[in-house]
Design a protein around this motif. Structure first.
Motif, PDB file in Angstrom:
ATOM      1  N   SER A  26       6.996 -42.063  64.695  1.00 46.20           N
ATOM      2  CA  SER A  26       5.786 -42.266  65.482  1.00 46.20           C
ATOM      3  C   SER A  26       5.489 -43.758  65.541  1.00 46.20           C
ATOM      4  O   SER A  26       5.612 -44.467  64.552  1.00 46.20           O
ATOM      5  CB  SER A  26       4.612 -41.514  64.871  1.00 46.20           C
ATOM      6  N   GLN A  27       5.121 -44.209  66.716  1.00 39.52           N
ATOM      7  CA  GLN A  27       4.808 -45.613  66.932  1.00 39.52           C
ATOM      8  C   GLN A  27       3.385 -45.715  67.447  1.00 39.52           C
ATOM      9  O   GLN A  27       2.904 -44.835  68.144  1.00 39.52           O
ATOM     10  CB  GLN A  27       5.771 -46.219  67.952  1.00 39.52           C
ATOM     11  N   THR A  28       2.751 -46.801  67.101  1.00 38.98           N
ATOM     12  CA  THR A  28       1.413 -47.055  67.606  1.00 38.98           C
ATOM     13  C   THR A  28       1.533 -47.772  68.943  1.00 38.98           C
ATOM     14  O   THR A  28       2.314 -48.705  69.097  1.00 38.98           O
ATOM     15  CB  THR A  28       0.620 -47.916  66.616  1.00 38.98           C
ATOM     16  N   ASN A  29       0.759 -47.315  69.901  1.00 42.22           N
ATOM     17  CA  ASN A  29       0.781 -47.905  71.235  1.00 42.22           C
ATOM     18  C   ASN A  29       0.320 -49.353  71.160  1.00 42.22           C
ATOM     19  O   ASN A  29      -0.744 -49.656  70.615  1.00 42.22           O
ATOM     20  CB  ASN A  29      -0.134 -47.086  72.153  1.00 42.22           C
ATOM     21  N   GLY A  30       1.122 -50.248  71.732  1.00 37.38           N
ATOM     22  CA  GLY A  30       0.807 -51.674  71.703  1.00 37.38           C
ATOM     23  C   GLY A  30      -0.435 -52.024  72.497  1.00 37.38           C
ATOM     24  O   GLY A  30      -1.191 -52.933  72.126  1.00 37.38           O
ATOM     25  N   LEU A  31      -0.655 -51.313  73.606  1.00 33.75           N
ATOM     26  CA  LEU A  31      -1.865 -51.584  74.394  1.00 33.75           C
ATOM     27  C   LEU A  31      -3.130 -51.205  73.620  1.00 33.75           C
ATOM     28  O   LEU A  31      -4.160 -51.871  73.763  1.00 33.75           O
ATOM     29  CB  LEU A  31      -1.825 -50.792  75.706  1.00 33.75           C
ATOM     30  N   ALA A  32      -3.047 -50.162  72.799  1.00 32.35           N
ATOM     31  CA  ALA A  32      -4.217 -49.764  72.010  1.00 32.35           C
ATOM     32  C   ALA A  32      -4.555 -50.843  70.986  1.00 32.35           C
ATOM     33  O   ALA A  32      -5.732 -51.164  70.779  1.00 32.35           O
ATOM     34  CB  ALA A  32      -3.954 -48.428  71.315  1.00 32.35           C
ATOM     35  N   ILE A  33      -3.530 -51.420  70.364  1.00 39.57           N
ATOM     36  CA  ILE A  33      -3.769 -52.494  69.398  1.00 39.57           C
ATOM     37  C   ILE A  33      -4.366 -53.707  70.109  1.00 39.57           C
ATOM     38  O   ILE A  33      -5.345 -54.306  69.653  1.00 39.57           O
ATOM     39  CB  ILE A  33      -2.462 -52.859  68.672  1.00 39.57           C
ATOM     40  N   GLY A  34      -3.766 -54.083  71.232  1.00 43.30           N
ATOM     41  CA  GLY A  34      -4.270 -55.234  71.995  1.00 43.30           C
ATOM     42  C   GLY A  34      -5.682 -55.019  72.502  1.00 43.30           C
ATOM     43  O   GLY A  34      -6.495 -55.957  72.537  1.00 43.30           O
ATOM     44  N   ALA A  35      -5.988 -53.776  72.892  1.00 39.35           N
ATOM     45  CA  ALA A  35      -7.325 -53.475  73.387  1.00 39.35           C
ATOM     46  C   ALA A  35      -8.362 -53.630  72.287  1.00 39.35           C
ATOM     47  O   ALA A  35      -9.445 -54.205  72.517  1.00 39.35           O
ATOM     48  CB  ALA A  35      -7.358 -52.052  73.951  1.00 39.35           C
ATOM     49  N   LEU A  36      -8.051 -53.157  71.100  1.00 40.78           N
ATOM     50  CA  LEU A  36      -9.003 -53.269  70.002  1.00 40.78           C
ATOM     51  C   LEU A  36      -9.214 -54.720  69.595  1.00 40.78           C
ATOM     52  O   LEU A  36     -10.349 -55.156  69.359  1.00 40.78           O
ATOM     53  CB  LEU A  36      -8.534 -52.445  68.798  1.00 40.78           C
ATOM     54  N   VAL A  37      -8.146 -55.479  69.545  1.00 42.03           N
ATOM     55  CA  VAL A  37      -8.267 -56.898  69.175  1.00 42.03           C
ATOM     56  C   VAL A  37      -9.090 -57.650  70.212  1.00 42.03           C
ATOM     57  O   VAL A  37      -9.989 -58.431  69.874  1.00 42.03           O
ATOM     58  CB  VAL A  37      -6.867 -57.530  68.992  1.00 42.03           C
ATOM     59  N   SER A  38      -8.803 -57.416  71.490  1.00 43.95           N
ATOM     60  CA  SER A  38      -9.545 -58.152  72.526  1.00 43.95           C
ATOM     61  C   SER A  38     -11.011 -57.705  72.578  1.00 43.95           C
ATOM     62  O   SER A  38     -11.894 -58.514  72.879  1.00 43.95           O
ATOM     63  CB  SER A  38      -8.872 -57.989  73.890  1.00 43.95           C
ATOM     64  N   SER A  39     -11.294 -56.447  72.272  1.00 43.08           N
ATOM     65  CA  SER A  39     -12.696 -56.012  72.236  1.00 43.08           C
ATOM     66  C   SER A  39     -13.445 -56.679  71.095  1.00 43.08           C
ATOM     67  O   SER A  39     -14.613 -57.044  71.251  1.00 43.08           O
ATOM     68  CB  SER A  39     -12.776 -54.497  72.079  1.00 43.08           C
ATOM     69  N   LEU A  40     -12.791 -56.831  69.959  1.00 46.60           N
ATOM     70  CA  LEU A  40     -13.435 -57.513  68.835  1.00 46.60           C
ATOM     71  C   LEU A  40     -13.626 -58.995  69.119  1.00 46.60           C
ATOM     72  O   LEU A  40     -14.632 -59.593  68.698  1.00 46.60           O
ATOM     73  CB  LEU A  40     -12.617 -57.312  67.555  1.00 46.60           C
ATOM     74  N   VAL A  41     -12.694 -59.603  69.831  1.00 43.27           N
ATOM     75  CA  VAL A  41     -12.827 -61.013  70.197  1.00 43.27           C
ATOM     76  C   VAL A  41     -13.944 -61.182  71.227  1.00 43.27           C
ATOM     77  O   VAL A  41     -14.549 -62.247  71.328  1.00 43.27           O
ATOM     78  CB  VAL A  41     -11.470 -61.550  70.730  1.00 43.27           C
ATOM     79  N   GLY A  42     -14.267 -60.112  71.954  1.00 42.21           N
ATOM     80  CA  GLY A  42     -15.318 -60.168  72.968  1.00 42.21           C
ATOM     81  C   GLY A  42     -16.673 -60.540  72.409  1.00 42.21           C
ATOM     82  O   GLY A  42     -17.513 -61.075  73.136  1.00 42.21           O
ATOM     83  N   PHE A  43     -16.933 -60.277  71.133  1.00 40.61           N
ATOM     84  CA  PHE A  43     -18.205 -60.688  70.534  1.00 40.61           C
ATOM     85  C   PHE A  43     -18.315 -62.199  70.454  1.00 40.61           C
ATOM     86  O   PHE A  43     -19.406 -62.753  70.474  1.00 40.61           O
ATOM     87  CB  PHE A  43     -18.366 -60.080  69.135  1.00 40.61           C
ATOM     88  N   CYS A  44     -17.174 -62.891  70.354  1.00 36.74           N
ATOM     89  CA  CYS A  44     -17.186 -64.360  70.228  1.00 36.74           C
ATOM     90  C   CYS A  44     -16.957 -65.057  71.565  1.00 36.74           C
ATOM     91  O   CYS A  44     -17.152 -66.265  71.655  1.00 36.74           O
ATOM     92  CB  CYS A  44     -16.098 -64.806  69.257  1.00 36.74           C
ATOM     93  N   SER A  45     -16.533 -64.327  72.585  1.00 33.54           N
ATOM     94  CA  SER A  45     -16.157 -64.976  73.841  1.00 33.54           C
ATOM     95  C   SER A  45     -17.084 -64.622  74.997  1.00 33.54           C
ATOM     96  O   SER A  45     -16.654 -64.555  76.140  1.00 33.54           O
ATOM     97  CB  SER A  45     -14.718 -64.598  74.206  1.00 33.54           C
ATOM     98  N   CYS A  46     -18.340 -64.386  74.697  1.00 33.33           N
ATOM     99  CA  CYS A  46     -19.362 -64.122  75.719  1.00 33.33           C
ATOM    100  C   CYS A  46     -19.038 -62.907  76.584  1.00 33.33           C
ATOM    101  O   CYS A  46     -19.326 -62.877  77.784  1.00 33.33           O
ATOM    102  CB  CYS A  46     -19.571 -65.353  76.611  1.00 33.33           C
ATOM    103  N   GLY A  47     -18.373 -61.910  76.027  1.00 35.19           N
ATOM    104  CA  GLY A  47     -18.140 -60.665  76.749  1.00 35.19           C
ATOM    105  C   GLY A  47     -16.872 -60.606  77.560  1.00 35.19           C
ATOM    106  O   GLY A  47     -16.521 -59.541  78.074  1.00 35.19           O
ATOM    107  N   ILE A  48     -16.154 -61.719  77.710  1.00 34.08           N
ATOM    108  CA  ILE A  48     -14.926 -61.699  78.513  1.00 34.08           C
ATOM    109  C   ILE A  48     -13.852 -60.853  77.814  1.00 34.08           C
ATOM    110  O   ILE A  48     -13.181 -60.042  78.437  1.00 34.08           O
ATOM    111  CB  ILE A  48     -14.415 -63.132  78.778  1.00 34.08           C
ATOM    112  N   GLY A  49     -13.711 -61.031  76.510  1.00 31.47           N
ATOM    113  CA  GLY A  49     -12.756 -60.223  75.756  1.00 31.47           C
ATOM    114  C   GLY A  49     -13.126 -58.751  75.751  1.00 31.47           C
ATOM    115  O   GLY A  49     -12.249 -57.886  75.694  1.00 31.47           O
ATOM    116  N   SER A  50     -14.414 -58.459  75.819  1.00 32.20           N
ATOM    117  CA  SER A  50     -14.846 -57.065  75.860  1.00 32.20           C
ATOM    118  C   SER A  50     -14.408 -56.391  77.145  1.00 32.20           C
ATOM    119  O   SER A  50     -13.985 -55.226  77.129  1.00 32.20           O
ATOM    120  CB  SER A  50     -16.364 -56.984  75.737  1.00 32.20           C
ATOM    121  N   LEU A  51     -14.507 -57.107  78.263  1.00 30.76           N
ATOM    122  CA  LEU A  51     -14.024 -56.542  79.536  1.00 30.76           C
ATOM    123  C   LEU A  51     -12.526 -56.276  79.482  1.00 30.76           C
ATOM    124  O   LEU A  51     -12.054 -55.225  79.935  1.00 30.76           O
ATOM    125  CB  LEU A  51     -14.355 -57.494  80.693  1.00 30.76           C
TER     126      LEU A  51
END
Length: 161
Positions: free
Chosen positions: A85-110
């Protein structure tokens, strides 16, 4: 060498420091009773149930043709390696970018929301991949990041007046 208990030499050799068996003092090694106290049985006595003839359990799985038996559901057949079983790479990237969204004025959240939706679509097509929870949490964290960013800018704009 003398027999144990005949003289003090044996006790001294094993750490007795001059204690003899006849002196009544405590020896350095513990002394255990050689017999059990009277009144207690030597071992617990249990009643044995009467022997019953062996009965085979009813068969739960249908037999396959030939000598091989089918494997129970949910198990890999003998000789086959389990599917990795492998973890989907897009899911990992999505979670990281959503967490970065708190520091980047919402751009990472989008970006996290978009990648999370794409990861969920990929996971529907490939059920052998993991990461559904990560993709869903990235969407929720992304939405929360956008809400926090909107509230922050609303408070900044109205607090200047």
């Amino acid at each position: 060498m003398t027999k144990p208990g005949d003289s003090d030499e044996w006790w001294k050799q094993y750490g007795g420091e001059g204690v003899s068996a006849d002196s009544g003092a405590q020896p350095s090694t513990p002394q255990y009773p050689t017999s059990e106290p009277s009144g207690y049985p030597s071992a617990p006595q249990y009643q044995q149930p009467p022997a019953q003839p062996y009965q085979s359990a009813p068969q739960q799985f249908p037999q396959a043709p030939g000598p091989a038996y089918p494997s129970p559901p949910g198990y890999q057949p003998y000789g086959y390696a389990p599917a990795p079983s492998q973890t989907n790479g897009l899911a990992i990237g999505a979670l990281v970018s959503s967490l970065v969204g708190f520091c980047s004025c919402g751009i990472g959240s989008l970006v996290g929301i978009v990648l999370g939706v794409m990861a969920l679509n990929q996971l529907k097509e490939n059920p052998y991949q993991d990461g559904r929870g990560m993709a869903q949490s990235s969407i929720w964290v992304g939405v929360a990041g956008i809400v926090v960013t909107i509230l922050y800018w609303t408070l900044v704009i109205f607090s200047e007046n």
